[in-house]
Design an enzyme around this catalytic site. Sequence first.
Site, short mmCIF file in Angstrom:
data_model
loop_
_atom_site.label_atom_id
_atom_site.label_comp_id
_atom_site.label_asym_id
_atom_site.label_seq_id
_atom_site.Cartn_x
_atom_site.Cartn_y
_atom_site.Cartn_z
N CYS A 66 -7.36 -2.48 -15.69
CA CYS A 66 -7.56 -1.72 -14.63
C CYS A 66 -8.75 -2.49 -14.83
O CYS A 66 -9.82 -2.19 -14.99
CB CYS A 66 -7.51 -0.11 -15.13
SG CYS A 66 -9.02 0.64 -15.10
N CYS A 69 -12.22 -0.55 -15.63
CA CYS A 69 -11.94 -0.59 -17.14
C CYS A 69 -12.90 -1.73 -17.01
O CYS A 69 -13.90 -1.97 -18.06
CB CYS A 69 -10.90 -0.97 -17.69
SG CYS A 69 -9.97 0.67 -17.37
N CYS A 421 8.92 11.51 2.39
CA CYS A 421 10.28 11.13 1.30
C CYS A 421 11.36 10.80 1.21
O CYS A 421 11.89 10.90 1.73
CB CYS A 421 10.33 12.70 0.44
SG CYS A 421 11.49 13.08 -0.26
N CYS A 424 14.79 12.44 0.17
CA CYS A 424 15.08 13.57 1.12
C CYS A 424 15.80 12.92 2.38
O CYS A 424 16.66 12.90 2.41
CB CYS A 424 13.89 13.88 1.64
SG CYS A 424 13.10 14.82 0.44
#
Length: 568
Positions: A66, A69, A421, A424
């Site tokens: 990351c 990080c 979505c 959907c």
Amino acid sequence: MKFWTFSSSVLATLLAVVSLTNASGPSDGDAVADPNSAVVKLTSETYKTFLDENPLVLAEFFAPWCGYCKQLGPEYSKAADSLNETHPKIKLAQVDCTTEEELCMKLGIRGYPTLKIIRDGADTEAADYDGPRDSNGIADYMIKQSLPAVQQPQNVDELNEIIDAQTKPYVIQINPTADGNKTFNSVAAQKRKDYVFISVQDPALVKDLSSKFTNVKLGKKPAYLVVHPKEYTDVRQFSEKELTSAALSAFISTEVMPYFGDINRDTYMGYISSPLPIAYYFYKDPEQREAVSELFNKLGKKYRGKMNFVGLDANLFGKHAETINMDPEIVPLFAIQHIEANKKYGISQTENPEGPSQNAIEKFVTDFFAGKLKPIVKSEDLPTEEEKAESPVVKLVGHNHREVVEDVTKDVFVEYYAPWCGHCKKLAPTWEELASIYGSNKSDAEVIIANIDHTNNDIDIPFEIEGYPTLVLYPANGELDEKTGIRKPIIFSGARELDDLIAFVKESGSLHVDGQALKEAQEGIVEDDAEPEAEVEAEPEAEAEPEAEEEAEPEVEVDAEDLEHDEL
Ligand SMILES: *[C@@H]1O[C@H](CO)[C@@H](O)[C@H](O)[C@H]1NC(C)=O
Ligand SMILES: *[C@@H]1O[C@H](CO)[C@@H](O)[C@H](O)[C@H]1NC(C)=O
Ligand SMILES: *[C@@H]1O[C@H](CO)[C@@H](O)[C@H](O)[C@H]1NC(C)=O
């Protein structure tokens, strides 16, 4: 409807989404702290013992890949070394979530890096670290954390030094009893990250405060005050009969709010997590804000504890107007958002293109508390006759949702969806087919198959939507939900396949309409029965795996969507 629970959980996960998105951010150093540094690497084996043995630990949960990080790694090592020299009791630790997956999952870590302040091994009560990310900043912040939660000045000079240094509202206890002191200390321990707590007992100090804080009377009795920096003529005093932690916490949360504050990235969470309605004044320049500040200070005082009044700089956060059903282009504007009731109210912008008058604002607030205002309902237009003929699925919008759902003579099966979505979109043809089987759009249909774009229509529903699509059946003559007056629905959780949906309607609907029979009649089939049967049985099993995936994805999508609205 517990809408509030929904939005707060969305906000909590929102922070995680932000840090996950940040994963592709800058990447200077190594995320893993220097092995020669004082950072302690924890594993699931050492984690608990280490926390139990050390009273104050800053723990970083991270992933080596990351970016943020990596940026933090070297600073974190330096901070640990510096603390090891000056304050060896404060420990900095690291947990690599790619190797300690189970531990991180158990702790609910959802984004990297996550930094938590853990005291006396109590990791379930850990506070989120929200301080700076450079080595000096981290060390300073943790040293502050190691000081007592309550400051006890020993003389007038010390007292005034503390008071003069405050830039945020702070809390003072005066003449504590042993019991009151306990309550104060425990509240201070919970809220130490946000406010400075001061305790004063010496009569000489009380006398000094008494001459300074002119609007309150301080004698020998215990008193609890919230003071805004430099506002000594408007000190807020706790007035409940009983001093409990809950009452004191509530008093503090209410009184630290300014009468007329400004909403921005730092203050947003405070306002949105308060149960009080928020009254917004959107302004375009400081003069506009200044012109109404006297009015809003007055209103803020009058409605303290009932409503929060905030200014919002439309140049920066104007888009938020859309979330409260107002037009971001017409500013100044005044609107009230009642998050708990999921209702929004606003002064008409078309009638006040130059902004509402002060009288209009004051009256609007009075009318709000008198229950005289009508909320603004966001709704798409009702479908036209042509649109109706295009699909057998009954299209619901904000304006007709209640009317359709309230028809208790029918089994009403609704898909709540979002335009973006993917699942959907995948469901759409199946949903059409289902609607066509029941002839849903005919007036004599027993089963109504409907759908509604939940992101563009304000509706009352007696359940929480946690992801899209959500499919719910309102069974004919079903029991009514007290709060909304709408039937309690049955939420569909099976595989989103035609046969499963048909079986669900037959089983869970009160009318037990046999869609399979209708379907066969429509197809005019009298073929071999054996084949379709076998198919029905096989499918749900095959679906088992993808199902798990579907559950997870929509949730993230909901977050992303709310991020746009909620991130001010
Ligand atoms: C921490 O401080 C102690 C005492 O000064 C020292 O012996 C130790 O080497 C230090 N640890 C690290 C990792 O610097
Ligand atoms: C209140 O608590 C603090 C911190 O534990 C303690 O130092 C102080 O003596 C207490 N005062 C009273 C009146 O109990
Ligand atoms: C119902 O939907 C079908 C299919 O789109 C359409 O042909 C029919 O006209 C619609 N009926 C009504 C009453 O709207």
